[in-house]
Design a protein around this motif. Structure first.
Motif, PDB file in Angstrom:
ATOM      1  N   UNK A 214       1.890 -39.614  40.165  1.00 39.84           N
ATOM      2  CA  UNK A 214       2.017 -40.050  38.773  1.00 39.84           C
ATOM      3  C   UNK A 214       0.863 -39.527  37.929  1.00 39.84           C
ATOM      4  N   UNK A 215      -0.356 -39.628  38.453  1.00 36.53           N
ATOM      5  CA  UNK A 215      -1.515 -39.167  37.690  1.00 36.53           C
ATOM      6  C   UNK A 215      -1.439 -37.665  37.432  1.00 36.53           C
ATOM      7  N   UNK A 216      -1.001 -36.911  38.428  1.00 35.70           N
ATOM      8  CA  UNK A 216      -0.891 -35.460  38.249  1.00 35.70           C
ATOM      9  C   UNK A 216       0.176 -35.131  37.214  1.00 35.70           C
ATOM     10  N   UNK A 217       1.293 -35.843  37.253  1.00 36.57           N
ATOM     11  CA  UNK A 217       2.333 -35.636  36.240  1.00 36.57           C
ATOM     12  C   UNK A 217       1.778 -35.864  34.844  1.00 36.57           C
ATOM     13  N   UNK A 218       0.999 -36.941  34.703  1.00 36.37           N
ATOM     14  CA  UNK A 218       0.450 -37.266  33.388  1.00 36.37           C
ATOM     15  C   UNK A 218      -0.573 -36.214  32.947  1.00 36.37           C
ATOM     16  N   UNK A 219      -1.356 -35.720  33.891  1.00 36.59           N
ATOM     17  CA  UNK A 219      -2.348 -34.688  33.582  1.00 36.59           C
ATOM     18  C   UNK A 219      -1.664 -33.439  33.032  1.00 36.59           C
ATOM     19  N   UNK A 220      -0.672 -32.967  33.753  1.00 41.22           N
ATOM     20  CA  UNK A 220       0.013 -31.732  33.361  1.00 41.22           C
ATOM     21  C   UNK A 220       0.761 -31.918  32.044  1.00 41.22           C
ATOM     22  N   UNK A 221       1.439 -33.063  31.894  1.00 43.32           N
ATOM     23  CA  UNK A 221       2.216 -33.308  30.675  1.00 43.32           C
ATOM     24  C   UNK A 221       1.326 -33.382  29.440  1.00 43.32           C
ATOM     25  N   UNK A 222       0.069 -33.788  29.616  1.00 40.26           N
ATOM     26  CA  UNK A 222      -0.845 -33.926  28.481  1.00 40.26           C
ATOM     27  C   UNK A 222      -1.502 -32.608  28.088  1.00 40.26           C
ATOM     28  N   UNK A 223      -1.216 -31.535  28.833  1.00 37.68           N
ATOM     29  CA  UNK A 223      -1.830 -30.253  28.513  1.00 37.68           C
ATOM     30  C   UNK A 223      -3.183 -30.060  29.165  1.00 37.68           C
ATOM     31  N   UNK A 224      -3.509 -30.937  30.132  1.00 35.53           N
ATOM     32  CA  UNK A 224      -4.740 -30.781  30.899  1.00 35.53           C
ATOM     33  C   UNK A 224      -4.431 -29.964  32.152  1.00 35.53           C
ATOM     34  N   UNK A 225      -5.464 -29.548  32.852  1.00 28.49           N
ATOM     35  CA  UNK A 225      -5.284 -28.748  34.063  1.00 28.49           C
ATOM     36  C   UNK A 225      -5.676 -29.585  35.273  1.00 28.49           C
ATOM     37  N   UNK A 226      -4.791 -29.671  36.251  1.00 25.59           N
ATOM     38  CA  UNK A 226      -5.118 -30.401  37.476  1.00 25.59           C
ATOM     39  C   UNK A 226      -5.845 -29.475  38.432  1.00 25.59           C
ATOM     40  N   UNK A 227      -6.879 -29.991  39.074  1.00 23.24           N
ATOM     41  CA  UNK A 227      -7.604 -29.218  40.073  1.00 23.24           C
ATOM     42  C   UNK A 227      -7.791 -30.048  41.333  1.00 23.24           C
ATOM     43  N   UNK A 228      -7.682 -29.398  42.468  1.00 25.65           N
ATOM     44  CA  UNK A 228      -7.862 -30.073  43.754  1.00 25.65           C
ATOM     45  C   UNK A 228      -9.328 -30.197  44.130  1.00 25.65           C
ATOM     46  N   UNK A 229     -10.175 -29.404  43.474  1.00 27.57           N
ATOM     47  CA  UNK A 229     -11.585 -29.351  43.854  1.00 27.57           C
ATOM     48  C   UNK A 229     -12.472 -29.851  42.721  1.00 27.57           C
ATOM     49  N   UNK A 230     -13.646 -30.318  43.095  1.00 27.23           N
ATOM     50  CA  UNK A 230     -14.658 -30.715  42.111  1.00 27.23           C
ATOM     51  C   UNK A 230     -15.774 -29.685  42.159  1.00 27.23           C
ATOM     52  N   UNK A 231     -16.033 -29.040  41.021  1.00 19.88           N
ATOM     53  CA  UNK A 231     -17.103 -28.047  40.953  1.00 19.88           C
ATOM     54  C   UNK A 231     -17.711 -28.083  39.553  1.00 19.88           C
ATOM     55  N   UNK A 232     -18.514 -27.087  39.235  1.00 16.97           N
ATOM     56  CA  UNK A 232     -19.199 -27.070  37.944  1.00 16.97           C
ATOM     57  C   UNK A 232     -18.241 -26.915  36.768  1.00 16.97           C
ATOM     58  N   UNK A 233     -17.028 -26.424  37.024  1.00 12.16           N
ATOM     59  CA  UNK A 233     -16.053 -26.249  35.949  1.00 12.16           C
ATOM     60  C   UNK A 233     -15.161 -27.468  35.751  1.00 12.16           C
ATOM     61  N   UNK A 234     -15.309 -28.477  36.595  1.00 14.79           N
ATOM     62  CA  UNK A 234     -14.480 -29.679  36.475  1.00 14.79           C
ATOM     63  C   UNK A 234     -14.931 -30.494  35.266  1.00 14.79           C
ATOM     64  N   UNK A 235     -13.970 -30.909  34.465  1.00 15.87           N
ATOM     65  CA  UNK A 235     -14.282 -31.656  33.242  1.00 15.87           C
ATOM     66  C   UNK A 235     -14.391 -33.151  33.486  1.00 15.87           C
ATOM     67  N   UNK A 236     -13.592 -33.654  34.432  1.00 18.04           N
ATOM     68  CA  UNK A 236     -13.474 -35.098  34.602  1.00 18.04           C
ATOM     69  C   UNK A 236     -12.891 -35.397  35.975  1.00 18.04           C
ATOM     70  N   UNK A 237     -13.348 -36.481  36.584  1.00 14.67           N
ATOM     71  CA  UNK A 237     -12.779 -36.952  37.844  1.00 14.67           C
ATOM     72  C   UNK A 237     -12.245 -38.362  37.625  1.00 14.67           C
ATOM     73  N   UNK A 238     -11.001 -38.578  38.026  1.00 14.74           N
ATOM     74  CA  UNK A 238     -10.397 -39.905  37.936  1.00 14.74           C
ATOM     75  C   UNK A 238     -10.703 -40.631  39.239  1.00 14.74           C
ATOM     76  N   UNK A 239     -11.466 -41.705  39.149  1.00 16.35           N
ATOM     77  CA  UNK A 239     -11.907 -42.417  40.349  1.00 16.35           C
ATOM     78  C   UNK A 239     -12.259 -43.848  39.958  1.00 16.35           C
ATOM     79  N   UNK A 240     -11.782 -44.807  40.727  1.00 14.46           N
ATOM     80  CA  UNK A 240     -12.059 -46.214  40.435  1.00 14.46           C
ATOM     81  C   UNK A 240     -13.342 -46.706  41.094  1.00 14.46           C
TER      82      UNK A 240
END
Length: 294
Positions: A214-240
């Motif tokens: 669901x979160x990935x669907x929402x990411x893509x639908x909003x025009x954001x880019x989903x990434x499997x990795x966290x690196x210096x180019x990552x904008x945001x991490x969804x984590x509780x």
């Protein structure tokens, strides 16, 4: 095989139910109760595929573990040179997972018991389809209450020059989304308190309450880019768990990447602002027989 054409209110419009002769050993009789003698004289898939295609036309194919059912149906259709006019599918296993029902598992019989739907003949195609139709109505109502996105996925097929039609498989969204090109440039890190910007690269940690699908669907639908990795180019991490000691939440701390809970992230998606389209960085100007790219 059984298929039901269901209205939005759960009313069954049409149905197709028949035994099918597979032309081979019917397999685990102790599970489905079907013997070779029972199937002798039954129609083959090619005999009913036209009726099935007519029932499916213009509808979303809904099934419990739809990836399996869809791949099975399309494989059989291709064997007889037929096309299944299905453009979208929805999996009720994934739907139930998004509803947080608190059930021990997501098997059909468990969900039937949860919703108070009688199951008369488990593993019987028609009974399973009827049970699923009755489960679907309260499931959709709960999805609306939770503002959960329905796990509807587009599917495609291709007609080749020789006239044959092949149907693409339904792959897990997580494996597909990470390779999907984003039409917007990455604007950089998310700034807490500010709206997300299209093109931002978003990773999803294991520590979330919403499903990854669901979160990935929402990411893509909003025009954001989903990434499997966290690196210096990552904008945001969804984590509780912002102080996570492992996984993507921990990597976010190492790289200084902002973290949002899934609830805060979903609220932020209501305010995503436009980014810079990749095509805006290219100006193709014809110069004689050449092209100049800027």
């Amino acid at each position: 095989m059984a298929a039901l054409a269901v209205r939005h209110d759960g009313t069954v419009e049409r149905s197709l139910a028949t035994l099918l002769n597979p032309g081979v050993d019917p397999g685990p009789t102790h599970v489905h109760g079907l013997t070779a003698q029972m199937l002798e004289g039954a129609p083959r898939f090619g005999d009913v595929v036209a009726d099935l295609a007519e029932l499916l036309r213009g509808r979303t194919l809904v099934a419990h573990n739809v990836g399996f059912d869809y791949s099975f149906l399309t494989a059989e259709a291709e064997l007889v040179g037929a096309e299944l006019p299905v453009d979208s599918v929805m999996c009720t296993v994934e739907l139930a997972r998004r509803l947080c029902l608190g059930t021990e598992n997501l098997r059909l019989e468990t969900l039937a018991a949860h919703w108070g739907v009688p199951q008369l003949k488990p593993h019987d195609a028609l009974d399973d389809a009827q049970v699923l139709a009755q489960i679907l109505k309260p499931s959709l109502a709960r999805a609306r209450e939770r503002r959960a996105w329905l796990p509807t996925r587009p599917v495609s097929r291709r007609r080749w020059p020789n006239g044959r039609v092949t149907h693409d498989d339904v792959h897990p969204l997580r494996s597909v989304a990470a390779r999907m090109p984003c039409p917007y440039l990455n604007p950089g890190r998310y700034l807490p308190g500010r709206p997300p910007v299209k093109g931002m690269r978003v990773a999803v940690a294991a520590e979330v309450t919403r499903t990854h699908e669901e979160l990935i669907e929402r990411i893509v639908a909003a025009g954001l880019a989903y990434t499997d990795a966290v690196d210096l180019d990552t904008s945001l991490v969804v984590c509780n768990q912002p102080d996570a000691e492992q996984g993507k939440g921990y990597q976010a701390q190492e790289y200084g990447v902002p973290v949002l809970s899934d609830a805060d992230f979903l609220r932020a998606l209501d305010h995503v602002v436009g980014g810079t389209g990749i095509e805006e960085f290219f100006d193709a100007t014809t110069v004689g027989d050449q092209f100049a790219l800027f």
